[in-house]
Write an enzyme that holds these catalytic residues in place. Sequence first.
Site, PDB file in Angstrom:
ATOM      1  N   LYS A  65      -7.592   8.048  -0.660  1.00  0.00           N
ATOM      2  CA  LYS A  65      -8.874   8.394  -0.030  1.00  0.00           C
ATOM      3  C   LYS A  65      -9.501   9.662  -0.621  1.00  0.00           C
ATOM      4  CE  LYS A  65      -7.600   6.358   4.458  1.00  0.00           C
ATOM      5  NZ  LYS A  65      -6.140   6.177   4.284  1.00  0.00           N
ATOM      6  N   ASP A  85     -14.176  14.628  -2.821  1.00  0.00           N
ATOM      7  CA  ASP A  85     -14.370  15.959  -3.377  1.00  0.00           C
ATOM      8  C   ASP A  85     -15.677  15.933  -4.172  1.00  0.00           C
ATOM      9  OD1 ASP A  85     -13.859  18.615  -4.493  1.00  0.00           O
ATOM     10  OD2 ASP A  85     -11.746  18.241  -4.074  1.00  0.00           O
ATOM     11  N   THR A 131     -10.247   3.343  11.143  1.00  0.00           N
ATOM     12  CA  THR A 131     -10.111   2.460  12.309  1.00  0.00           C
ATOM     13  C   THR A 131      -9.667   3.205  13.559  1.00  0.00           C
ATOM     14  OG1 THR A 131      -7.888   1.846  11.548  1.00  0.00           O
ATOM     15  CG2 THR A 131      -9.697   0.355  10.989  1.00  0.00           C
ATOM     16  N   LYS A 150       0.849  -1.189   0.000  1.00  0.00           N
ATOM     17  CA  LYS A 150       0.000   0.000   0.000  1.00  0.00           C
ATOM     18  C   LYS A 150       0.882   1.236   0.000  1.00  0.00           C
ATOM     19  CE  LYS A 150      -2.064   1.601   3.804  1.00  0.00           C
ATOM     20  NZ  LYS A 150      -1.774   3.079   3.874  1.00  0.00           N
ATOM     21  N   ARG A 206       3.009  -1.239  10.765  1.00  0.00           N
ATOM     22  CA  ARG A 206       4.102  -1.285  11.736  1.00  0.00           C
ATOM     23  C   ARG A 206       4.470  -2.680  12.242  1.00  0.00           C
ATOM     24  NH1 ARG A 206       1.477   3.709  14.921  1.00  0.00           N
ATOM     25  NH2 ARG A 206      -0.310   2.791  13.865  1.00  0.00           N
ATOM     26  N   ASP A 237      -3.534   4.318  -1.777  1.00  0.00           N
ATOM     27  CA  ASP A 237      -4.459   4.694  -0.708  1.00  0.00           C
ATOM     28  C   ASP A 237      -4.456   6.212  -0.521  1.00  0.00           C
ATOM     29  OD1 ASP A 237      -5.996   4.758   1.627  1.00  0.00           O
ATOM     30  OD2 ASP A 237      -4.301   4.236   2.915  1.00  0.00           O
TER      31      ASP A 237
END
Length: 232
Positions: free
Chosen positions: A61, A64, A119, A32, A211, A59
């Site tokens: 997002k 608009d 999340t 990603k 991570r 990614d």
Amino acid sequence: MGKDVIIACDFASKEQVLTFLDKFTGKKPFVKIGMELFYAEGPEIVREIKARGHKIFLDLKLHDIPNTVKKSMAVLSRLDVDMTNLHAAGTVNMMTAALEGLTREDGTRPILIAVTQLTSTDQETMENDLLINKPIDEVVMHYAANAAKAGLDGVVCSPLEAGKVHDRCGKNFVTVTPGVRFADGDVGDQKRVMTPAAAKEIGSDYIVVGRPITAAEDPVAAYTRCCEEFIG
């Protein structure tokens, strides 16, 4: 559609991400590319990572007015990414326009998914900051249904919601779930989390892991463990 583990390459520079990806001398993981890396390096980093043989989830997002999103998606479709996304909060009209822009002249296009709720958002945050007083599960399901209505392929959602999304929108409606951590790991700033094995059990199609892999002492071993737990 087969399950897969997507590594969130949230790095600040080309040098950092390529040094990380150089560790993977065998299987080329699905990666990603998010805002941090894309804004730092631009479209060229997408082309370079794609040329190395990786599938890419871009990614960004988008959110608009419909026409702007449509034209932006047309640009992104030329980068030959495998998956991209937008915010479901942008309305059905925006999602429909995005799909039109993303579809190439030959009818092909990347997988297009919608973000329901991040999340990092929980019920209290949603009510206090967004003034949305419906239960978070109900909001997520409504956004997912809107994405399906617009013709999208699926949604980004918490692994806690993946099974319910499939119940509402069908088993072929893709669920891409961040917020995945190993049972013995740190949850960081994620509030709605699950282990890879549990995400598999509940029906996630893709898990996005950052991570726990990128900050691991041995990233390749951590990735392999993730794949074993999630894919089997």
